[in-house]
Write a protein that holds these residues in place. Structure first.
Motif, mmCIF file in Angstrom:
data_model
loop_
_atom_site.group_PDB
_atom_site.id
_atom_site.type_symbol
_atom_site.label_atom_id
_atom_site.label_comp_id
_atom_site.label_asym_id
_atom_site.label_seq_id
_atom_site.Cartn_x
_atom_site.Cartn_y
_atom_site.Cartn_z
ATOM 1 N N ARG A 110 0.969 -1.101 -0.077
ATOM 2 C CA ARG A 110 -0.209 -0.173 0.140
ATOM 3 C C ARG A 110 0.870 1.238 0.093
ATOM 4 N N ILE A 111 0.673 2.204 -1.014
ATOM 5 C CA ILE A 111 1.203 3.329 -0.994
ATOM 6 C C ILE A 111 0.412 4.448 -1.171
ATOM 7 N N GLN A 112 0.243 5.492 -0.176
ATOM 8 C CA GLN A 112 -0.667 6.257 -0.347
ATOM 9 C C GLN A 112 -2.152 5.938 -0.373
ATOM 10 N N GLY A 113 -2.361 4.898 0.432
ATOM 11 C CA GLY A 113 -3.679 4.109 0.332
ATOM 12 C C GLY A 113 -3.964 3.575 -0.942
ATOM 13 N N ALA A 151 1.951 -2.710 -7.290
ATOM 14 C CA ALA A 151 2.834 -4.032 -7.481
ATOM 15 C C ALA A 151 4.250 -3.646 -7.597
ATOM 16 N N VAL A 152 4.950 -4.678 -6.940
ATOM 17 C CA VAL A 152 6.540 -4.537 -6.848
ATOM 18 C C VAL A 152 6.855 -5.591 -7.420
ATOM 19 N N GLU A 153 7.896 -5.260 -8.754
ATOM 20 C CA GLU A 153 8.619 -6.173 -9.489
ATOM 21 C C GLU A 153 10.101 -6.109 -9.271
ATOM 22 N N ALA A 164 10.795 -2.392 -10.077
ATOM 23 C CA ALA A 164 9.766 -1.382 -10.442
ATOM 24 C C ALA A 164 8.580 -1.425 -9.457
ATOM 25 N N ILE A 165 7.857 -0.140 -9.050
ATOM 26 C CA ILE A 165 6.661 -0.338 -8.308
ATOM 27 C C ILE A 165 5.776 0.599 -9.488
ATOM 28 N N SER A 166 4.735 0.149 -9.337
ATOM 29 C CA SER A 166 3.612 0.442 -10.291
ATOM 30 C C SER A 166 2.281 0.650 -9.627
ATOM 31 N N LEU A 167 1.560 1.772 -9.685
ATOM 32 C CA LEU A 167 0.390 2.117 -8.938
ATOM 33 C C LEU A 167 -0.338 3.180 -9.593
ATOM 34 N N THR A 168 -1.759 3.161 -9.223
ATOM 35 C CA THR A 168 -2.248 4.378 -9.908
ATOM 36 C C THR A 168 -2.551 5.409 -8.794
ATOM 37 N N LEU A 169 -2.399 6.592 -8.823
ATOM 38 C CA LEU A 169 -2.441 7.739 -7.621
ATOM 39 C C LEU A 169 -3.779 8.438 -8.040
ATOM 40 N N PRO A 170 -4.471 8.929 -7.075
ATOM 41 C CA PRO A 170 -5.856 9.657 -7.261
ATOM 42 C C PRO A 170 -5.506 11.002 -8.041
ATOM 43 N N GLY A 171 -6.583 11.460 -8.692
ATOM 44 C CA GLY A 171 -6.657 12.615 -9.256
ATOM 45 C C GLY A 171 -6.896 13.876 -7.985
ATOM 46 N N ALA A 172 -6.170 14.957 -8.475
ATOM 47 C CA ALA A 172 -6.459 15.973 -7.599
ATOM 48 C C ALA A 172 -7.147 17.201 -8.068
ATOM 49 N N ALA A 173 -7.597 18.168 -7.573
ATOM 50 C CA ALA A 173 -8.107 19.517 -7.978
ATOM 51 C C ALA A 173 -9.075 19.208 -9.453
ATOM 52 N N GLY A 174 -9.930 18.354 -9.439
ATOM 53 C CA GLY A 174 -10.581 17.939 -10.524
ATOM 54 C C GLY A 174 -9.851 17.350 -11.816
ATOM 55 N N LEU A 175 -8.728 16.938 -11.696
ATOM 56 C CA LEU A 175 -7.788 16.221 -12.617
ATOM 57 C C LEU A 175 -7.890 14.778 -12.492
ATOM 58 N N ARG A 176 -7.673 13.986 -13.694
ATOM 59 C CA ARG A 176 -7.775 12.584 -13.534
ATOM 60 C C ARG A 176 -6.833 12.071 -12.759
ATOM 61 N N ARG A 205 6.373 6.659 -1.769
ATOM 62 C CA ARG A 205 5.765 7.276 -0.702
ATOM 63 C C ARG A 205 5.797 8.688 -0.700
ATOM 64 N N ASN A 206 6.897 9.391 -1.260
ATOM 65 C CA ASN A 206 7.086 10.860 -1.355
ATOM 66 C C ASN A 206 6.412 11.654 -2.349
ATOM 67 N N LEU A 207 5.745 10.938 -3.305
ATOM 68 C CA LEU A 207 5.115 11.677 -4.716
ATOM 69 C C LEU A 207 4.010 12.518 -4.183
ATOM 70 N N GLN A 208 4.086 13.720 -4.478
ATOM 71 C CA GLN A 208 2.930 14.673 -4.047
ATOM 72 C C GLN A 208 2.634 15.384 -5.468
ATOM 73 N N PRO A 209 0.970 15.621 -5.473
ATOM 74 C CA PRO A 209 0.586 16.096 -6.630
ATOM 75 C C PRO A 209 1.297 17.741 -6.706
ATOM 76 N N THR A 210 1.671 17.998 -8.001
ATOM 77 C CA THR A 210 2.475 19.328 -8.249
ATOM 78 C C THR A 210 1.632 20.278 -7.682
#
Length: 183
Positions: free
Chosen positions: A106-109, A113-115, A140-152, A176-181
């Protein structure tokens, strides 16, 4: 005389228009992630941690017509430690080949997948492949992070390889330290 005055006024207005500041987004912020966010419909995520690796060039990567430009950021050097961050909706840049999925975390909820890029031609190595092997073979780590401020939402793929790939713990820390721009 009147023609000369009109010509001078027109020249002055044209010059003033050229020198006037445009919208902030058109001027560039100096932050490539923020600048790229202006032109895409998905949320651009910016790394807060990259293990001390330096950004190697520009982060944008064109996609086929009708698709948003992707983030393709490279850090470090392939001759040492290398990290790439690919983001998009969808990701249309070619990423390093598939590895063996060795865990899900789990990353940011979100589920990720960890490869590990273990040698599939070596059956014993492939069977024993674990997250700890990222530091040896890359991964690699692959995931989908949520949209912010009305973006996908955003598909994200972090890849480490090179002569001395990041460790599993370091790669997790990048994710874990990726943040929306701008956030």
């Amino acid at each position: 005389m009147r023609t000369l005055t009109i010509a001078l006024v027109a020249t002055a207005l044209a010059t003033a228009g050229a020198l006037a500041p445009g919208p902030a987004s058109a001027m560039g912020t100096g932050d490539q992630y923020e600048d790229l966010q202006v032109g895409v419909t998905y949320t651009v995520y910016e790394p807060g941690y990259v293990a001390g690796l330096a950004l190697d060039g520009d982060i944008g990567s064109p996609c086929p017509a009708g698709e948003d430009e992707n983030v393709h950021a490279s850090y470090g050097t392939f001759g040492a430690t290398y990290l790439t961050i690919d983001e998009g909706r969808p990701i249309c840049v070619e990423t390093l080949g598939d590895g063996k999925i060795v865990s899900r975390v789990r990353i940011q909820g979100r589920r990720a997948a960890v490869e590990v890029f273990c040698d599939y031609s070596n059956a014993a190595q492939w069977r024993a492949c674990s997250p700890a092997d990222i530091a040896r073979y890359g991964g690699a780590i692959s995931l989908t992070l949520p949209g912010a401020a009305g973006l996908r939402s955003t598909a994200v793929r972090l890849v480490t390889d090179g002569k001395k790939p990041l460790t599993y713990a370091q790669l997790l820390r990048v994710a874990r330290n990726l943040q929306p721009t701008g956030g």
